[in-house]
Every structure is written in C-alpha cells, then in structure tokens.
Design a protein around this motif. Structure first.
Motif, mmCIF file in Angstrom:
data_model
loop_
_atom_site.group_PDB
_atom_site.id
_atom_site.type_symbol
_atom_site.label_atom_id
_atom_site.label_comp_id
_atom_site.label_asym_id
_atom_site.label_seq_id
_atom_site.Cartn_x
_atom_site.Cartn_y
_atom_site.Cartn_z
ATOM 1 N N THR A 125 0.849 -1.202 0.000
ATOM 2 C CA THR A 125 0.000 0.000 0.000
ATOM 3 C C THR A 125 0.879 1.244 0.000
ATOM 4 O O THR A 125 2.060 1.197 0.361
ATOM 5 N N GLU A 126 0.271 2.360 -0.413
ATOM 6 C CA GLU A 126 1.034 3.594 -0.673
ATOM 7 C C GLU A 126 0.846 4.579 0.474
ATOM 8 O O GLU A 126 -0.233 5.152 0.636
ATOM 9 N N CYS A 127 1.886 4.780 1.253
ATOM 10 C CA CYS A 127 1.791 5.649 2.434
ATOM 11 C C CYS A 127 2.549 6.944 2.166
ATOM 12 O O CYS A 127 3.752 7.041 2.438
ATOM 13 N N ALA A 131 0.255 13.611 8.306
ATOM 14 C CA ALA A 131 -0.738 14.370 9.079
ATOM 15 C C ALA A 131 -0.636 15.848 8.707
ATOM 16 O O ALA A 131 -1.618 16.564 8.628
ATOM 17 N N LYS A 132 0.557 16.340 8.507
ATOM 18 C CA LYS A 132 0.890 17.668 7.958
ATOM 19 C C LYS A 132 0.683 18.861 8.880
ATOM 20 O O LYS A 132 1.090 19.964 8.525
ATOM 21 N N GLY A 133 0.040 18.699 10.011
ATOM 22 C CA GLY A 133 -0.087 19.813 10.958
ATOM 23 C C GLY A 133 -0.621 21.069 10.288
ATOM 24 O O GLY A 133 -1.566 21.019 9.511
ATOM 25 N N LEU A 166 -1.844 9.354 6.711
ATOM 26 C CA LEU A 166 -3.303 9.399 6.817
ATOM 27 C C LEU A 166 -3.981 9.003 5.512
ATOM 28 O O LEU A 166 -3.409 9.205 4.440
ATOM 29 N N HIS A 167 -5.203 8.552 5.631
ATOM 30 C CA HIS A 167 -6.093 8.194 4.504
ATOM 31 C C HIS A 167 -5.555 7.028 3.680
ATOM 32 O O HIS A 167 -5.815 6.963 2.472
ATOM 33 N N ILE A 168 -4.784 6.125 4.243
ATOM 34 C CA ILE A 168 -4.107 5.126 3.406
ATOM 35 C C ILE A 168 -5.069 4.004 3.000
ATOM 36 O O ILE A 168 -5.535 3.216 3.838
ATOM 37 N N SER A 169 -5.321 3.925 1.705
ATOM 38 C CA SER A 169 -6.281 2.943 1.189
ATOM 39 C C SER A 169 -5.757 1.529 1.416
ATOM 40 O O SER A 169 -4.613 1.223 1.043
ATOM 41 N N ALA A 170 -6.585 0.706 1.995
ATOM 42 C CA ALA A 170 -6.345 -0.743 2.128
ATOM 43 C C ALA A 170 -5.129 -1.107 2.976
ATOM 44 O O ALA A 170 -4.669 -2.253 2.922
ATOM 45 N N PRO A 231 -11.512 -0.232 3.208
ATOM 46 C CA PRO A 231 -11.324 0.805 4.220
ATOM 47 C C PRO A 231 -10.056 1.638 3.988
ATOM 48 O O PRO A 231 -9.117 1.189 3.325
ATOM 49 N N ASP A 232 -10.073 2.839 4.536
ATOM 50 C CA ASP A 232 -8.893 3.708 4.532
ATOM 51 C C ASP A 232 -8.369 3.782 5.968
ATOM 52 O O ASP A 232 -9.151 3.764 6.918
ATOM 53 N N SER A 233 -7.062 3.868 6.092
ATOM 54 C CA SER A 233 -6.446 3.780 7.423
ATOM 55 C C SER A 233 -5.635 5.011 7.790
ATOM 56 O O SER A 233 -5.041 5.644 6.914
ATOM 57 N N GLN A 425 -10.084 14.645 -3.814
ATOM 58 C CA GLN A 425 -8.817 14.685 -3.057
ATOM 59 C C GLN A 425 -7.767 13.666 -3.498
ATOM 60 O O GLN A 425 -6.576 13.931 -3.338
ATOM 61 N N SER A 426 -8.191 12.517 -4.023
ATOM 62 C CA SER A 426 -7.179 11.496 -4.280
ATOM 63 C C SER A 426 -6.210 11.998 -5.347
ATOM 64 O O SER A 426 -6.584 12.753 -6.242
ATOM 65 N N GLY A 427 -4.958 11.596 -5.180
ATOM 66 C CA GLY A 427 -3.926 12.044 -6.113
ATOM 67 C C GLY A 427 -3.550 13.502 -5.904
ATOM 68 O O GLY A 427 -2.948 14.121 -6.775
ATOM 69 N N GLY A 428 -3.915 14.076 -4.744
ATOM 70 C CA GLY A 428 -3.402 15.399 -4.402
ATOM 71 C C GLY A 428 -4.375 16.551 -4.555
ATOM 72 O O GLY A 428 -4.014 17.696 -4.352
ATOM 73 N N GLY A 429 -5.649 16.275 -4.900
ATOM 74 C CA GLY A 429 -6.628 17.357 -4.930
ATOM 75 C C GLY A 429 -6.567 18.186 -6.210
ATOM 76 O O GLY A 429 -5.635 18.071 -7.006
HETATM 77 C C1 LIG Z 1 -10.559 8.014 0.100
HETATM 78 C C2 LIG Z 1 -9.165 8.535 0.027
HETATM 79 C C3 LIG Z 1 -8.133 7.640 -0.189
HETATM 80 C C4 LIG Z 1 -6.804 8.087 -0.183
HETATM 81 N N1 LIG Z 1 -5.799 7.168 -0.347
HETATM 82 C C5 LIG Z 1 -4.521 7.557 -0.129
HETATM 83 C C6 LIG Z 1 -3.469 6.595 -0.115
HETATM 84 O O1 LIG Z 1 -3.684 5.401 -0.348
HETATM 85 N N2 LIG Z 1 -2.212 7.016 0.154
HETATM 86 C C7 LIG Z 1 -1.941 8.311 0.416
HETATM 87 O O2 LIG Z 1 -0.788 8.618 0.673
HETATM 88 N N3 LIG Z 1 -2.914 9.251 0.402
HETATM 89 C C8 LIG Z 1 -4.198 8.914 0.141
HETATM 90 N N4 LIG Z 1 -5.197 9.854 0.130
HETATM 91 C C9 LIG Z 1 -4.853 11.220 0.528
HETATM 92 C C10 LIG Z 1 -5.016 12.278 -0.530
HETATM 93 O O3 LIG Z 1 -3.928 12.253 -1.418
HETATM 94 C C11 LIG Z 1 -5.119 13.594 0.260
HETATM 95 O O4 LIG Z 1 -6.409 13.611 0.846
HETATM 96 C C12 LIG Z 1 -4.865 14.803 -0.574
HETATM 97 O O5 LIG Z 1 -3.530 14.849 -0.981
HETATM 98 C C13 LIG Z 1 -5.172 16.090 0.229
HETATM 99 O O6 LIG Z 1 -4.488 16.089 1.455
HETATM 100 P P1 LIG Z 1 -5.305 16.339 2.813
HETATM 101 O O7 LIG Z 1 -6.445 15.424 2.843
HETATM 102 O O8 LIG Z 1 -4.342 16.303 3.927
HETATM 103 O O9 LIG Z 1 -5.926 17.780 2.660
HETATM 104 P P2 LIG Z 1 -5.200 19.155 2.806
HETATM 105 O O10 LIG Z 1 -3.760 19.037 2.477
HETATM 106 O O11 LIG Z 1 -5.550 19.749 4.114
HETATM 107 O O12 LIG Z 1 -5.880 19.956 1.618
HETATM 108 C C14 LIG Z 1 -7.161 20.584 1.732
HETATM 109 C C15 LIG Z 1 -7.179 21.755 0.769
HETATM 110 O O13 LIG Z 1 -6.186 22.709 1.170
HETATM 111 C C16 LIG Z 1 -5.289 22.984 0.074
HETATM 112 N N5 LIG Z 1 -3.943 23.168 0.620
HETATM 113 C C17 LIG Z 1 -3.359 22.476 1.637
HETATM 114 N N6 LIG Z 1 -2.106 22.935 1.866
HETATM 115 C C18 LIG Z 1 -1.897 23.908 0.979
HETATM 116 C C19 LIG Z 1 -0.798 24.772 0.723
HETATM 117 N N7 LIG Z 1 0.322 24.723 1.448
HETATM 118 N N8 LIG Z 1 -0.916 25.670 -0.290
HETATM 119 C C20 LIG Z 1 -2.065 25.743 -1.017
HETATM 120 N N9 LIG Z 1 -3.147 24.959 -0.800
HETATM 121 C C21 LIG Z 1 -3.064 24.057 0.180
HETATM 122 C C22 LIG Z 1 -5.388 21.758 -0.810
HETATM 123 O O14 LIG Z 1 -5.059 22.030 -2.166
HETATM 124 C C23 LIG Z 1 -6.831 21.366 -0.662
HETATM 125 O O15 LIG Z 1 -7.634 22.142 -1.547
HETATM 126 C C24 LIG Z 1 -6.525 9.454 0.040
HETATM 127 C C25 LIG Z 1 -7.576 10.357 0.221
HETATM 128 C C26 LIG Z 1 -8.890 9.909 0.203
HETATM 129 C C27 LIG Z 1 -9.999 10.911 0.404
#
Ligand SMILES: Cc1cc2nc3c(=O)[nH]c(=O)nc-3n(C[C@H](O)[C@H](O)[C@H](O)COP(=O)(O)OP(=O)(O)OC[C@H]3O[C@@H](n4cnc5c(N)ncnc54)[C@H](O)[C@@H]3O)c2cc1C
Length: 459
Positions: A125-127, A131-133, A166-170, A231-233, A425-429
């Motif tokens: 799985t891809e971690c 949390a990013k604070g 966070l949000h790590i699929s499977a 589930p996501d973990s 959100q997946s793949g970075g939003g």
């Molecule tokens: C169902 C699901 C499955 C997922 N599976 C995986 C997985 O398997 N592995 C994994 O690693 N990740 C996974 N993700 C995570 C996903 O890549 C992140 O949710 C996404 O990158 C956004 O990060 P965040 O949720 O922390 O939101 P945030 O980073 O808080 O982002 C929320 C909003 O704020 C903006 N933002 C945040 N910081 C900045 C900044 N510094 N400058 C400008 N804009 C900003 C973002 O663009 C976004 O619009 C999954 C997410 C979901 C919902």
C-alpha cells in the motif's frame, strides 16, 4: 504465487488492526473487514498460477503504448490492493532509475526488493500523505515535529521512524507499507527525507480503519458497496524499526520528491480510468431511471442526459489523448501523458457533482426513500409495493426499486459521499492538477494568438 486462502492466512501475522476502537485479531470476524478481505482474496485466486516461478502478470511494467492501453480494462476490473501493488512496484522501479546517478548505493536494494515482492506475490500500500499539521508551515517548522513522518534514531542496522500517514487505502490488507515523503524537502529536513518499505506487522505500527461498508444492512439495498468496499487507514508509526535493507532514501533532501513524482506517473491513470467508467455508469443509471419513470422523452430530461453523455465522452477523449501521447521512461516503461491525465482527472472531479445533480433531478425522491428489499420480502407488503413502485406493465416495482437502490448506494449514501470527496482529493486534490496544467500548458502559443487577434503581433 499465493492462493486467496494463503493470502488470508498470511495476514494473521500479529498486525495491529483497529476497527471502531477495537483491536481486531482476525479480520474475517468483522463484516466490514471480511468483505474487502474476500475481495482481495478473490483477486489472488483470479491470477493464481501454481508454477513455482510464476509472477502475477498485472504487476509487470507496460513495455509499449499498446501494452499500456491494454491495461485499462485490467485496471478497472482488478481489486484496489492489486492496483496499489502494481503502482508501488512501478514507482520503485522508476525511482531506482532516477536515483542511480545521485544515490547509487540504494539502487540495488530497491531492485532486489521489487524482484522479491513480485516473487513472494505480496500486496503493498502507498503511504504518502502525512498528518501535515499546519499546512502553511514546512515539516521542520511544525509545532509537533512528528506532523510529518521522520527518523528519530539512526542505528548501524537501520533507522527508527515516528509519525503517521493518513487516509491510506487498504493499509490493513497489505503485507508492506511503502512509506515515502509527501513533498520535496529542503536542507535541514534530512530526518523527513525517508523512504522505505515496512512490513505492516512491524512492532509499533497501528492501523485504524474507516469504511463506507453498509454493516448490518441488507446487501440488496447496497448493491455495490456491500461487496466492493475498501477501508482507509490512519497508519501510525510509533517508533518503528526499519532494517537497512528496506530503506530506499534516508536524509538526501534533494531527492525526497523522486518517489512521489514517480508514483504520479502510475497513480492517475487508475484514477482517470475509473472516472471514465463511473461517468458512463451515471449516464446508464440516468437513462434507465428516466425510462422506468416514463420521462425519457421529456425534453429537459433528455438534455440533462445529453450533457452527461458529453461529459463522459470528454473524459474518455482525455484518457485516449493521454494514451495516444504516452511517454516512456529511459528503461522503456510506458506511462500516460501527464498533462492530459491531469486535466481529465480535474474535469472528472470538478464536474462529478453536476452530473450527480442531473441524475438525482431526473430520478426523483425515491433515490433516498424507496422501500428496502426486506419490505419486498414481506408477503403482505409486497403487492402494495409492486403496485405503487411500478410505472406500468413493462416496469415492475422491484425493478424500479433496485435502480433507486443502485443510485442511492453509488451517489447519495456513504459510498456516494466517499466518491465525491475521493474524486476531489485522491492524487493530491484539484490544486495539484491545476499546478501540472500550469506547468505544461502551451501558454506562449495562446498569448501569441491573442496578440495576433489584437493586432499586436509585433509588440
Ligand atoms: C478516500 C481517500 C483515499 C486516499 N488514499 C490515499 C493513499 O492510499 N495514500 C496516500 O498517501 N494518500 C491517500 N489519500 C490522501 C489524498 O492524497 C489527500 O487527501 C490529498 O492529498 C489532500 O491532502 P489532505 O487530505 O491532507 O488535505 P489538505 O492538504 O488539508 O488539503 C485541503 C485543501 O487545502 C489545500 N492546501 C493544503 N495545503 C496547501 C498549501 N500549502 N498551499 C495551497 N493549498 C493548500 C489543498 O489544495 C486542498 O484544496 C486518500 C484520500 C482519500 C480521500
């Protein structure tokens, strides 16, 4: 290779998996965890080959544009964990090639890991997402230094890491956790520049599970999510020891983003391929329910379905363009064009809500109020339900009710809500896709056209 049963047995390895606050010894005892476990196990059985040298073909790299194209139906059919495993192995293979000139000592380690993982038929799985604070602060400037996963101790035989992904699929269903930095790092952020593959049962790893699985409900009312849910973990690393042979980057800040960039090549193809299928499915549901409601020929309904078809076709066109403009890495691995993949994903995600709005508008309120299938089982109730849910002799009440359940399950209930957030959100939003577009779009050509139109070409 492993059979489905061998896979299930392999997860009884002392891992710390939690569900609704409880530590779960056996995933099969919790319905919301048993369903995905069985789905992954059937993925093992599907590809099983008893030859001792056999390797799952879907984990191998696409070596031509045609090969890449042939993957699309395979990707949309495979279980999510097989897909993350394929993406992880490709990520590591590409990252190894990119690190060769800069950090050569890690390259044999990465390649040996990839080879062994394929031989052992494990799931990865891809971690990535930390949390990013406080999002406006760099990892090293956070109030809590553990907001991004970091090395807290270096030993001769490995490192100790702390933090959470966070949000790590499977995560709870794989054998290894592929940990990598979520972003580029700067000098001073050496401890955050850590990439490694860590066994999910390592002491100090804890995995929660959040799911849209409809536990305790009649599966017939949830025709998709009752058998397809992963589930996501939150994966917590509480001072986890990582042996040296599993460390692929440690402290080289200049190369921290190599892994995430390599992942991007493979990850979005899966996302976009799925979105294309999903857009067609929404069109199909809209067409079937309009027909069942007797509204298929009404002009505003037809126009909405037209718009949905145009959206679905544009997504397919974007996927086709990404495949037609496929590129290859120096090792000959083919991946879809970055720009077309990203704009298609952006379009699919940002318009998903509008397409669902059309579907709900066409379908009517029974999307959320249709009687359950257990109501249909009651002999006293059934004649009433048949009578009032039917719209004529060619549309039975049960048929129409099942359509409503499919629409609710995929767009208006837990699974539907999960889709909406995940598409965004997946793949970075959406922001991530806008950045790729900004970087790749031929803005100079557009500006030149505008200057020409304004009669300012020589300006
Ligand atoms: C169902 C699901 C499955 C997922 N599976 C995986 C997985 O398997 N592995 C994994 O690693 N990740 C996974 N993700 C995570 C996903 O890549 C992140 O949710 C996404 O990158 C956004 O990060 P965040 O949720 O922390 O939101 P945030 O980073 O808080 O982002 C929320 C909003 O704020 C903006 N933002 C945040 N910081 C900045 C900044 N510094 N400058 C400008 N804009 C900003 C973002 O663009 C976004 O619009 C999954 C997410 C979901 C919902």
């Amino acid at each position: 290779m492993l059979t489905g049963q061998q896979y299930k047995d392999s997860l009884k390895d002392g891992r710390k998996v939690y569900f609704q606050g409880e530590l779960i010894e056996d995933l099969e005892t919790v319905p919301a965890l048993a369903a995905p476990l069985n789905e992954v196990a059937s993925g093992y059985d599907k590809y099983f080959n008893a030859d001792p040298d056999a390797i799952n073909p879907v984990t191998m790299a696409p070596m031509s544009a045609a090969d890449l194209r042939d993957r699309i139906p395979v990707i949309t059919e495979m279980d999510l964990l097989t897909n993350t495993t394929y993406q992880s192995l490709m990520t590591l293979s590409v990252a190894a090639a990119r690190l060769e000139a800069h950090v050569p000592e890690v390259v044999p380690r990465i390649r040996a890991y990839v080879e062994q993982a394929r031989k052992d038929d494990i799931r990865i799985t891809e971690c990535i997402t930390d949390a990013k604070g406080n999002r406006s602060l760099a990892p090293s400037k956070q109030e809590d230094p553990d907001s991004y996963v970091r090395v807290v101790e270096r030993r001769p035989d490995g490192v100790v890491i702390r933090g959470a992904k966070l949000h790590i699929s499977a995560a709870a269903f794989g054998h290894d956790l592929m940990v990598m930095p979520t972003k580029a790092m700067k000098p001073g952020e050496e401890d955050y520049s850590i990439a490694a593959c860590i066994p999910a049962n390592s002491p100090g790893v804890h995995m929660t599970n959040t799911t849209y699985h409809p536990t305790g409900r009649d599966p017939r009312d949830f025709p998709v999510s009752s058998h397809r849910s992963i589930p996501d973990s939150m994966v917590i690393f509480d001072d986890v020891f990582v042996p040296a042979e599993r460390i692929f980057l440690d402290g080289q800040t200049a190369h921290a983003a190599v892994f995430a960039h390599s992942l991007g090549l493979w990850e979005r193809l899966g996302g976009v391929s799925f979105m294309v299928e999903q857009a067609d499915e929404l069109v199909g549901l809209a067409s079937l329910i309009a027909e069942a409601n007797g509204t298929a020929k009404i002009s505003h309904v037809r126009e909405k379905i037209d718009e949905m078809m145009i959206h679905a076709t544009l997504l397919r066109a974007g996927l086709e363009a990404a495949l037609a403009h496929a590129n290859s890495t120096p090792e000959g691995y083919f991946y879809p064009d970055d720009m077309y993949t990203n704009v298609t994903k952006y379009q699919g995600a940002s318009q998903f809500n509008t397409m669902v709005k059309h579907l709900h508008d066409i379908a009517g309120g029974a999307v959320v109020t249709a009687p359950s299938m257990l109501d249909f089982d009651n002999p006293e109730l059934r004649p009433y339900l048949e009578k009032y849910m039917s719209t004529g002799s060619t549309v039975s009440g049960e048929y129409r009710t099942k359509l409503f359940h499919a629409i609710r399950d995929t767009t208006a209930d837990s699974f539907g809500g999960w889709h909406f957030v995940t598409n965004l959100q997946s793949g970075g939003g959406l922001f991530a896709q806008r950045l790729v577009t900004r970087k790749n779009y031929d803005l100079e050509r557009a500006r030149a056209l505008a200057l020409k139109a304004a009669g300012l070409s020589g300006a």
